[in-house]
Design an enzyme around this catalytic site. Structure first.
Site, PDB file in Angstrom:
ATOM      1  N   GLU B  77       7.001   8.767   1.413  1.00  0.00           N
ATOM      2  CA  GLU B  77       8.408   8.426   1.638  1.00  0.00           C
ATOM      3  C   GLU B  77       9.247   8.521   0.366  1.00  0.00           C
ATOM      4  O   GLU B  77      10.435   8.836   0.414  1.00  0.00           O
ATOM      5  CB  GLU B  77       8.526   7.025   2.239  1.00  0.00           C
ATOM      6  CG  GLU B  77       8.098   6.937   3.708  1.00  0.00           C
ATOM      7  CD  GLU B  77       6.612   6.682   3.887  1.00  0.00           C
ATOM      8  OE1 GLU B  77       5.863   6.749   2.876  1.00  0.00           O
ATOM      9  OE2 GLU B  77       6.173   6.431   5.027  1.00  0.00           O
ATOM     10  N   PHE B 139       2.943  -6.500  12.670  1.00  0.00           N
ATOM     11  CA  PHE B 139       2.304  -5.362  12.017  1.00  0.00           C
ATOM     12  C   PHE B 139       3.377  -4.411  11.467  1.00  0.00           C
ATOM     13  O   PHE B 139       4.314  -4.057  12.168  1.00  0.00           O
ATOM     14  CB  PHE B 139       1.401  -4.620  13.006  1.00  0.00           C
ATOM     15  CG  PHE B 139       0.777  -3.388  12.403  1.00  0.00           C
ATOM     16  CD1 PHE B 139      -0.111  -3.496  11.338  1.00  0.00           C
ATOM     17  CD2 PHE B 139       1.090  -2.129  12.886  1.00  0.00           C
ATOM     18  CE1 PHE B 139      -0.677  -2.363  10.775  1.00  0.00           C
ATOM     19  CE2 PHE B 139       0.526  -0.994  12.317  1.00  0.00           C
ATOM     20  CZ  PHE B 139      -0.357  -1.107  11.256  1.00  0.00           C
ATOM     21  N   GLN B 140       3.225  -4.005  10.239  1.00  0.00           N
ATOM     22  CA  GLN B 140       4.172  -3.139   9.533  1.00  0.00           C
ATOM     23  C   GLN B 140       5.592  -3.700   9.538  1.00  0.00           C
ATOM     24  O   GLN B 140       6.559  -2.958   9.620  1.00  0.00           O
ATOM     25  CB  GLN B 140       4.141  -1.713  10.094  1.00  0.00           C
ATOM     26  CG  GLN B 140       2.815  -1.008   9.783  1.00  0.00           C
ATOM     27  CD  GLN B 140       2.870   0.499   9.967  1.00  0.00           C
ATOM     28  OE1 GLN B 140       3.590   0.985  10.829  1.00  0.00           O
ATOM     29  NE2 GLN B 140       2.092   1.222   9.172  1.00  0.00           N
ATOM     30  N   LYS B 189      12.813  -1.280  16.928  1.00  0.00           N
ATOM     31  CA  LYS B 189      12.314  -0.322  17.911  1.00  0.00           C
ATOM     32  C   LYS B 189      12.958  -0.523  19.290  1.00  0.00           C
ATOM     33  O   LYS B 189      13.243   0.450  19.989  1.00  0.00           O
ATOM     34  CB  LYS B 189      10.795  -0.427  18.005  1.00  0.00           C
ATOM     35  CG  LYS B 189      10.149   0.782  18.655  1.00  0.00           C
ATOM     36  CD  LYS B 189       8.641   0.742  18.514  1.00  0.00           C
ATOM     37  CE  LYS B 189       8.018   1.961  19.200  1.00  0.00           C
ATOM     38  NZ  LYS B 189       6.554   1.951  19.113  1.00  0.00           N
ATOM     39  N   MET B 507       7.154  11.106 -24.215  1.00  0.00           N
ATOM     40  CA  MET B 507       8.162  10.197 -24.757  1.00  0.00           C
ATOM     41  C   MET B 507       7.514   8.864 -25.159  1.00  0.00           C
ATOM     42  O   MET B 507       7.898   8.250 -26.146  1.00  0.00           O
ATOM     43  CB  MET B 507       9.280   9.982 -23.737  1.00  0.00           C
ATOM     44  CG  MET B 507      10.545   9.387 -24.323  1.00  0.00           C
ATOM     45  SD  MET B 507      11.213  10.364 -25.686  1.00  0.00           S
ATOM     46  CE  MET B 507      12.403  11.393 -24.847  1.00  0.00           C
TER      47      MET B 507
END
Lengths: 183, 611
Positions: B77, B139-140, B189, B507
């Site tokens: 993502e 969940f999630q 959802k 760096m």
């Protein structure tokens, strides 16, 4: 080469703080979920101070709430706070009451005092002098309701301390401009 | 009429209640998931970067059944958000992302923060568990609006289907107007399944949020007056010019030509003004040029347009351009007087303000002090003659600067877009790749996100399929989002990943050398992959180059390949990026690379303080 470079970090040293001022801000916001979290998150995320914060819906038709924030910081920080608040999408207006002109600030406190005999008498007398109302009483306690500027409440609470102060609940400051104009 | 009024009242109140009337409106009925796709199509979105999951399945089902919006399946993502950033930055459009709830949303957070810091317009749609499960540790599930509140310009949790079309259109408006930024819309959802009425964007108008575009005319007049009188003026511009669009860049060129003033820019603003123009002083700041930083320090009038006085620009604040008056043009009022107190703060869009500046300058035709300006340019030429970007080249080993110089020379006549990762290679790219047009340079400036460049190049290539898109990368950075090679191959995006490989986090190594006594703690990567084989494993093309003599040929070969390429350019491990303003120092305290002993002195002294 500059000898006083003591920085071991990537960032410049912290600036020396200038004079700190206390300002009262009135903020008109959409009364939507999370709006208070946005305001508070902004203050904590950017390291600003909140002395007090009050909020309630004030225009039901338009679902607008008014938040009154008492904050402190250098003039540059106060300016930043106002601009950062103004940047939040659900915020409609930010007015710095402290600079906008004459205004009134009030707070309400409920003060619980427990005691008997002389102490009880004295508490009542002082409450009268401060125009605090008795809103609950038992044979050994009072709850006083007092409104006024913050310092008046401070002095009242200080006086109640030796007389059996149990606890205090305060609303924090609300403010409004003097005169006929709205904000 | 009734419809119009109703739409207005719906838009006005953003609080939840009083919108039950929505059902009476004559809109088209569809599911929430279908609405998402409808909004994207109506907003002109062609590409959507995303990754499916349980809480966005209804939206993915809707994607399957339409053809207007193409979904680009990334591998992570974070890659989706960076790709959308590259897409947005190179086109000026809003980038769009679709991810699932929980880990989908949390993985997107780095990209969102990156977009917030660099003011990139994004709309990120996240799935959420059904409304009745919110707060249940389902969940999630995660508190997406809570987590993304500080890393977005604004975010929404949509709990009623009636709100969905308004919120989605509003998200595009908020993301792209004013100072652009990322906006998250969290859609549970059950709302994706619910049916409601859909409305077109023109029926909505945001009531509260109206950024100011026109600057205060009196302040612009005062600014022009100062500019007319200036003896040592300097334009200091930034990413705001790019965000404001091509018009701003054109006006800026006009104004510089008209006034004859020198100009420098931040990392984010490269390309807004052509690097080939004699008025151009190069980038300023921590790794800026000698002439740009000295001009900042010694100027008597600084005209800052669309930049924000970041600490990487100002160095030590109390020694920052001590003798100058400062004008600051910015669309975000909170940028003005945040770090540096300015004399004239103009709130407005760069293009609009530049337009007014041009008009007023022409109308008032100020008598500039030609003698003073000529002397100023003479001084600048002296600084230029210092050739602060010079480095010692080598016949046996590729110097990273040389690699980027050659890359520039061999690609400058093409239609080229450059993205970068973060670190030394990024600074060298900014110094040695010269941009003449805006929107050609995509880099993570504010947040400094390693792993930005590869996914960003995927987004850029998608928006410009015929152009040459190169990610100038470091080997450490690019490994952070290497998985997106798979995306590039899947969509036949011939991005060129040009890795400046010194086996160090360069760096970090440089700072450890200069400030931490050469103790290279954890900055060396002992087990790097074979990048050529890695490319082949992804079905891409791998090229390795180790000798300066082979470089041109290898770069030509890379350009010729019509496939994604990983170019492993093996460079000198010990090269440092100069000039450099050490932290907490002023613009006139730069360290130069070719200064030999004086660099040693600086290091020892800094080292002493350290140890």
């Amino acid at each position: 080469m500059n000898k006083n470079m003591s920085s071991t970090s990537h960032y410049p040293a912290a600036p020396v703080l200038q004079g700190v001022e206390v300002h009262t801000l009135s903020v008109i916001v959409d009364n939507e979920p999370g709006v208070l979290a946005r305001v508070i998150g902004l203050f904590s995320g950017r390291g600003y101070n909140i002395d007090s914060l009050t909020v309630s819906e004030t225009e039901h038709q338009k679902h607008l709430s008014r938040i009154t924030i008492v904050t402190r910081g250098t003039p540059m920080v106060i300016e930043q706070i106002k601009n950062q608040l103004d940047r939040l999408v659900p915020i409609h207006r930010v007015v710095d009451m402290t600079v906008a002109g004459p205004h009134i600030e009030r707070e309400l406190a409920m003060v619980k005092v427990r005691g008997k005999g002389d102490h009880r008498q004295e508490a009542l007398r002082l409450a009268d002098a401060f125009r605090a109302r008795v809103i609950d009483a038992t044979t050994e306690s009072f709850v006083f309701e007092i409104t006024g500027a913050s310092d008046k409440i401070e002095s009242f609470v200080a006086l109640m301390l030796p007389l059996g102060l149990v606890e205090v609940s305060r609303t924090g400051v609300v403010a409004i401009a003097r005169g006929p104009e709205g904000m | 009429m009734a419809k119009e009024m109703m739409a207005k009242s719906v838009a006005k109140d953003s609080s939840g209640a009083a919108r039950a009337a929505g059902a009476e409106l004559p809109g088209r009925e569809m599911t929430g998931a279908e609405m998402v796709l409808e909004v994207l199509a109506d907003q002109g979105v062609k590409h959507l970067f995303g990754y499916p999951g349980g809480a966005v399945l209804p939206i993915y089902d809707a994607i399957f059944q339409q053809k207007k919006v193409e979904h680009i399946l990334v591998r992570h993502e974070q890659g989706a958000v960076h790709a959308a950033e590259g897409y947005a930055r190179s086109t000026g459009k809003v980038g769009c992302v679709l991810v699932t709830s929980g880990p989908g949303a949390t993985n997107a957070v780095t990209g969102l923060t990156d977009a917030l810091m660099d003011s990139i317009p994004l709309v990120c749609i996240t799935g959420q568990v059904p409304t009745h499960l919110i707060g249940n540790d389902a969940f999630q599930e995660c508190d997406t609006v809570g987590i993304t509140r500080p890393c977005t310009k604004h975010n929404y949790l949509v709990k009623r289907i009636e709100d969905l079309p308004r919120v989605l259109h509003e998200a595009f408006y908020v993301a792209s107007s004013g100072r652009p930024g990322p906006v998250v819309v969290d859609i549970p959802k059950d709302i994706q399944f619910a049916k409601g009425n859909y409305f077109k964007p023109k029926e909505f108008q945001h009531q509260g949020y109206k950024p100011r575009l026109k600057g205060d005319p009196d302040k612009i007049k005062a600014a022009i007056e100062l500019m007319g009188k200036a003896k040592r003026p300097l334009f200091y511009t930034g990413g705001g010019i790019i965000n404001s669009g091509n018009a701003a860049s054109e006006r800026l060129r006009e104004l510089v030509k008209l006034t004859g003033f020198p100009i420098t820019s931040t990392l984010m603003g490269l390309g807004a003004f052509p690097a080939s123009d004699p008025h151009w002083l190069g980038m300023l700041g921590m790794h800026g040029t000698w002439e740009a930083n000295w001009s900042m320090h010694d100027c008597d009038l600084m005209i800052c347009i669309g930049a924000r006085f970041d600490d990487r620009i100002t160095g030590r604040l109390d020694a920052f351009s001590p003798g100058s008056k400062k004008i600051h043009v910015d669309i975000d009022p909170s940028s003005i007087n945040k770090n540096v107190k300015v004399d004239i703060g103009i709130i407005g869009d760069c293009a609009h303000v530049l337009d007014d500046m041009l008009r007023i300058w022409r109308a008032s035709a100020p008598q500039v002090d030609k003698k003073a300006l000529a002397a100023w340019w003479q001084q600048i030429d002296k600084w230029r003659a210092r050739k602060s970007l010079s480095y010692k080249n080598s016949n046996s080993i590729i110097k990273p600067q040389y690699a980027i110089q050659r890359l520039y020379e061999l690609t400058k006549d093409r239609d080229t877009y450059i993205t970068t990762e973060v670190g030394q290679h990024q600074m060298w790219a900014a110094q040695f790749y010269r941009f003449d047009e805006p929107n050609r340079w995509m880099t993570s400036g504010g947040l400094g996100t390693m792993g930005y460049g590869l996914p960003a190049s995927v987004g850029v290539q998608l928006a410009h399929p015929k152009s040459l898109v190169i990610d100038i990368a470091g080997e450490a950075s690019v490994l952070m989002t290497m998985q997106e090679m798979s995306t590039a191959v899947q969509y036949r995006l011939p991005v060129k990943i040009f890795i400046i490989n010194n086996q160090y986090m360069g760096m970090v190594r440089q700072w450890q050398e200069l400030l931490h006594g050469g103790r290279y703690s954890q900055s060396y990567t002992e087990a790097l992959p074979d990048f050529v084989k890695l490319a082949e494993a992804y079905h891409a093309v791998g090229i390795r180059c180790e000798k300066p003599g082979d470089l041109d040929g290898a770069i030509h070969e890379m350009i010729k390949v019509d496939k994604p390429v990983i170019f492993d350019c093996v460079v000198d491990q010990n090269e440092n990026c100069f000039p450099m303003i050490p932290s907490g120092r002023a613009h006139n305290e730069m360290i130069l690379g070719d200064a030999g002993e004086s660099v040693e002195d600086a290091i020892t002294e800094a080292g002493k303080v350290m140890v």
